[in-house]
Design a protein around this motif. Sequence first.
Motif, PDB file in Angstrom:
ATOM      1  N   TYR A   1      -2.235   5.222   7.912  1.00 19.21           N
ATOM      2  CA  TYR A   1      -1.451   4.573   6.874  1.00 19.21           C
ATOM      3  C   TYR A   1      -1.506   3.083   7.126  1.00 19.21           C
ATOM      4  CZ  TYR A   1       2.014   2.904   3.693  1.00 19.21           C
ATOM      5  OH  TYR A   1       2.623   2.220   2.667  1.00 19.21           O
ATOM      6  N   PRO A   2      -1.868   2.305   6.108  1.00 18.91           N
ATOM      7  CA  PRO A   2      -2.372   2.736   4.807  1.00 18.91           C
ATOM      8  C   PRO A   2      -3.679   3.517   4.943  1.00 18.91           C
ATOM      9  CG  PRO A   2      -1.718   0.427   4.751  1.00 18.91           C
ATOM     10  CD  PRO A   2      -1.742   0.838   6.185  1.00 18.91           C
ATOM     11  N   THR A   3      -4.001   4.298   3.941  1.00 21.62           N
ATOM     12  CA  THR A   3      -5.201   5.121   3.985  1.00 21.62           C
ATOM     13  C   THR A   3      -6.444   4.287   3.694  1.00 21.62           C
ATOM     14  OG1 THR A   3      -4.825   5.769   1.682  1.00 21.62           O
ATOM     15  CG2 THR A   3      -3.946   7.225   3.389  1.00 21.62           C
ATOM     16  N   ALA A   4      -7.610   4.821   4.086  1.00 24.53           N
ATOM     17  CA  ALA A   4      -8.854   4.055   4.048  1.00 24.53           C
ATOM     18  C   ALA A   4      -9.207   3.468   2.676  1.00 24.53           C
ATOM     19  CB  ALA A   4     -10.003   4.921   4.571  1.00 24.53           C
ATOM     20  N   PRO A   5      -8.890   4.121   1.543  1.00 22.43           N
ATOM     21  CA  PRO A   5      -9.225   3.497   0.254  1.00 22.43           C
ATOM     22  C   PRO A   5      -8.580   2.132   0.029  1.00 22.43           C
ATOM     23  CG  PRO A   5      -8.770   5.831  -0.061  1.00 22.43           C
ATOM     24  CD  PRO A   5      -8.381   5.497   1.346  1.00 22.43           C
ATOM     25  N   HIS A   6      -7.584   1.784   0.842  1.00 19.98           N
ATOM     26  CA  HIS A   6      -6.906   0.504   0.677  1.00 19.98           C
ATOM     27  C   HIS A   6      -7.436  -0.574   1.625  1.00 19.98           C
ATOM     28  CE1 HIS A   6      -4.057   2.281  -2.115  1.00 19.98           C
ATOM     29  NE2 HIS A   6      -3.985   3.311  -1.285  1.00 19.98           N
ATOM     30  N   PHE A   7      -8.411  -0.220   2.469  1.00 16.27           N
ATOM     31  CA  PHE A   7      -9.034  -1.250   3.300  1.00 16.27           C
ATOM     32  C   PHE A   7      -9.774  -2.229   2.385  1.00 16.27           C
ATOM     33  CE2 PHE A   7      -9.648   1.754   7.207  1.00 16.27           C
ATOM     34  CZ  PHE A   7      -8.278   1.972   7.235  1.00 16.27           C
ATOM     35  N   HIS A   8      -9.888  -3.476   2.808  1.00  9.75           N
ATOM     36  CA  HIS A   8     -10.500  -4.498   1.944  1.00  9.75           C
ATOM     37  C   HIS A   8     -11.345  -5.457   2.780  1.00  9.75           C
ATOM     38  CE1 HIS A   8      -7.594  -7.466   3.438  1.00  9.75           C
ATOM     39  NE2 HIS A   8      -6.688  -6.492   3.336  1.00  9.75           N
ATOM     40  N   ALA A   9     -12.190  -6.218   2.081  1.00  7.11           N
ATOM     41  CA  ALA A   9     -13.157  -7.096   2.731  1.00  7.11           C
ATOM     42  C   ALA A   9     -12.525  -8.341   3.331  1.00  7.11           C
ATOM     43  CB  ALA A   9     -14.244  -7.496   1.730  1.00  7.11           C
TER      44      ALA A   9
ATOM     45  N   PRO B   1       4.069  23.657   3.289  1.00  6.11           N
ATOM     46  CA  PRO B   1       2.741  23.756   2.671  1.00  6.11           C
ATOM     47  C   PRO B   1       2.391  22.570   1.784  1.00  6.11           C
ATOM     48  CG  PRO B   1       3.887  25.862   2.536  1.00  6.11           C
ATOM     49  CD  PRO B   1       4.885  24.849   2.985  1.00  6.11           C
ATOM     50  N   VAL B   2       3.390  21.831   1.315  1.00  5.89           N
ATOM     51  CA  VAL B   2       3.134  20.686   0.444  1.00  5.89           C
ATOM     52  C   VAL B   2       3.672  19.398   1.074  1.00  5.89           C
ATOM     53  CG1 VAL B   2       3.006  22.023  -1.682  1.00  5.89           C
ATOM     54  CG2 VAL B   2       5.238  21.191  -0.889  1.00  5.89           C
ATOM     55  N   VAL B   3       3.677  19.337   2.406  1.00  6.46           N
ATOM     56  CA  VAL B   3       4.239  18.175   3.091  1.00  6.46           C
ATOM     57  C   VAL B   3       3.515  16.896   2.707  1.00  6.46           C
ATOM     58  CG1 VAL B   3       2.797  18.453   5.160  1.00  6.46           C
ATOM     59  CG2 VAL B   3       4.991  17.277   5.331  1.00  6.46           C
ATOM     60  N   ARG B   4       2.210  16.979   2.401  1.00 11.40           N
ATOM     61  CA  ARG B   4       1.504  15.758   1.998  1.00 11.40           C
ATOM     62  C   ARG B   4       2.104  15.159   0.732  1.00 11.40           C
ATOM     63  NH1 ARG B   4      -4.263  18.111   1.500  1.00 11.40           N
ATOM     64  NH2 ARG B   4      -4.660  16.133   0.428  1.00 11.40           N
ATOM     65  N   SER B   5       2.598  16.011  -0.143  1.00 14.02           N
ATOM     66  CA  SER B   5       3.257  15.513  -1.354  1.00 14.02           C
ATOM     67  C   SER B   5       4.595  14.857  -1.025  1.00 14.02           C
ATOM     68  CB  SER B   5       3.463  16.658  -2.352  1.00 14.02           C
ATOM     69  OG  SER B   5       2.221  17.162  -2.799  1.00 14.02           O
ATOM     70  N   VAL B   6       5.311  15.393  -0.040  1.00 16.67           N
ATOM     71  CA  VAL B   6       6.560  14.767   0.403  1.00 16.67           C
ATOM     72  C   VAL B   6       6.256  13.410   1.022  1.00 16.67           C
ATOM     73  CG1 VAL B   6       8.530  14.957   1.960  1.00 16.67           C
ATOM     74  CG2 VAL B   6       7.689  16.998   0.764  1.00 16.67           C
ATOM     75  N   VAL B   7       5.259  13.388   1.891  1.00 14.20           N
ATOM     76  CA  VAL B   7       4.892  12.161   2.594  1.00 14.20           C
ATOM     77  C   VAL B   7       4.485  11.059   1.618  1.00 14.20           C
ATOM     78  CG1 VAL B   7       3.076  11.186   4.060  1.00 14.20           C
ATOM     79  CG2 VAL B   7       4.308  13.230   4.792  1.00 14.20           C
ATOM     80  N   ALA B   8       3.821  11.446   0.532  1.00 14.53           N
ATOM     81  CA  ALA B   8       3.341  10.451  -0.432  1.00 14.53           C
ATOM     82  C   ALA B   8       4.472   9.594  -0.988  1.00 14.53           C
ATOM     83  CB  ALA B   8       2.596  11.154  -1.571  1.00 14.53           C
ATOM     84  N   ALA B   9       5.693  10.103  -0.957  1.00 14.70           N
ATOM     85  CA  ALA B   9       6.834   9.325  -1.459  1.00 14.70           C
ATOM     86  C   ALA B   9       7.112   8.109  -0.573  1.00 14.70           C
ATOM     87  CB  ALA B   9       8.075  10.204  -1.538  1.00 14.70           C
ATOM     88  N   PHE B  10       6.645   8.140   0.680  1.00 13.56           N
ATOM     89  CA  PHE B  10       6.840   7.012   1.591  1.00 13.56           C
ATOM     90  C   PHE B  10       5.650   6.057   1.576  1.00 13.56           C
ATOM     91  CE2 PHE B  10       9.596  10.344   3.226  1.00 13.56           C
ATOM     92  CZ  PHE B  10      10.757   9.655   3.541  1.00 13.56           C
ATOM     93  N   ASP B  11       4.648   6.358   0.788  1.00  8.92           N
ATOM     94  CA  ASP B  11       3.407   5.582   0.725  1.00  8.92           C
ATOM     95  C   ASP B  11       3.521   4.531  -0.377  1.00  8.92           C
ATOM     96  OD1 ASP B  11       0.842   4.595   0.423  1.00  8.92           O
ATOM     97  OD2 ASP B  11      -0.138   6.557   0.414  1.00  8.92           O
ATOM     98  N   ALA B  12       3.678   3.280   0.018  1.00  8.17           N
ATOM     99  CA  ALA B  12       3.855   2.208  -0.960  1.00  8.17           C
ATOM    100  C   ALA B  12       2.586   1.904  -1.737  1.00  8.17           C
ATOM    101  CB  ALA B  12       4.320   0.941  -0.248  1.00  8.17           C
ATOM    102  N   TYR B  13       1.431   2.371  -1.241  1.00 10.80           N
ATOM    103  CA  TYR B  13       0.155   2.052  -1.878  1.00 10.80           C
ATOM    104  C   TYR B  13      -0.387   3.191  -2.742  1.00 10.80           C
ATOM    105  CZ  TYR B  13       0.333  -1.560   1.701  1.00 10.80           C
ATOM    106  OH  TYR B  13       0.733  -2.600   2.509  1.00 10.80           O
ATOM    107  N   PHE B  14       0.191   4.361  -2.619  1.00 11.78           N
ATOM    108  CA  PHE B  14      -0.332   5.533  -3.323  1.00 11.78           C
ATOM    109  C   PHE B  14      -0.318   5.289  -4.834  1.00 11.78           C
ATOM    110  CE2 PHE B  14       0.522   9.928  -5.069  1.00 11.78           C
ATOM    111  CZ  PHE B  14      -0.802  10.350  -4.943  1.00 11.78           C
TER     112      PHE B  14
END
Length: 449
Positions: A19-27, A425-438
């Motif tokens: 976190y943040p996840t790799a799609p948010h890495f930048h140049a 089973p859906v903890v990733r969906s719970v966690v996403a609520a704490f992800d400011a970049y999602f």
Amino acid sequence: MQTDLIRKHAAPVPRYTSYPTAPHFHAGINAGTYREWLGAIAPGTALSLYAHIPFCDRLCWFCACNTKQTRRYQPLADYLTYLYREIATVAGAVDSRVEVGALHLGGGSPTMLAPDDMRALNDVLRSAFRFRPDAEISVEIDPNDMDEARFDALAEIGMTRVSLGVQDFDPKVQQAINREQTFDQTRAVVDGARMRGVSSVNIDLLYGLPHQTRESVEATVEQALLLNPDRIALFGYAHVPWMRKHQTMIDEAALPDALERFSQSSRAAEILLSCGYQAIGIDHFARPDDTMAIAHREGRLRRNFQGYTVDDLDTLIGFGGSAIGKLPQGYVQNTTATSEYQRLVSETGLAVAKGFALSEEDRMRAWVIERLMCDFSFSKSEFARCFGAQGAPVIEIADRLMEEDEDGLIASSGDRFVVTSRGRPVVRSVVAAFDAYFGTNGARHSIAV
């Protein structure tokens, strides 16, 4: 009710290996930034090293790793020349008193390396860095690569743990994913590793593959158990053909839907638990005496780009094309294309393409996300001890989720925010609520179940 829950919360979300996840890495993070961060590593710091070998002699169609197929060995030999230079550059930028507590050889297929090159890579790393006597040396193994000479070479470099890709033993499924591998091949590799003193054997299995059914997954798990693995990683297949073009070779009509995937994973977990394995996070299982199970019970489980780990070192240095490193200041990732990696290393000794500098808010959210992914809970008082009053907005998110929860996914226990057995089973969906970049950059992800 469970069916409705899966349908409601199976939307695509990240896997949260960072976190943040790799799609948010930048140049904005470049080789200059990396050199500064390396130079700031304190003397005596313990490092974890990752060396990426981005080659396979065949492409498994399910694979989402950064790798390329080659039938010739020369590309690997050429690549190692640049890998060695990157290692020397990084070693020259850090204090000579740092120590290595763990080394992971991954890919691709690191076992494609010729035995002499396995030894040479080990020599380069040990000449560049001081290894602790008890350093863990883990290797990803493709059973189709292995022979006695490779086993002997891996034993010589101090291999302590192996991870074997199996995915599924059903021939129909294997053919559909271009990963044909017999049970006897796999057993021979497990036996060969243990004969050479390996203390921990992990087997990777997948559910959600084309033509898989609950019954076929059950049969594969039962076969895997005959090998007495210390750990089993039970991953859900991530179908991301927009990222990995070779996944277009998979017939999407043969893929199970979210409900069938959940049924497959539930049945596999049921079997493993009944055989004495302990559930670790969302997708790992371990024998009670395994170091991962012990770390989980003691609240020391961590999560990084290799998934769940007992590696508690805060500095991870990645070598090779697409490799990711994590330092106290943030993340760095090398360029992915092998040709570009080699060009950049030849010019500067490094190949950083992008990264992410962590803010204090990022660290707070990362702490909560890691604990939820590892323990399915976090202590608000412990969080406050780590971050003080500035963490109040994150606690407010937790409190709001508690108020809005209509499905019994979360609960409170003392001062702990807890993901319930229903919500796991859906903890990733719970966690996403704490992800400011999602959801902020259009990144696409695999489904949450």
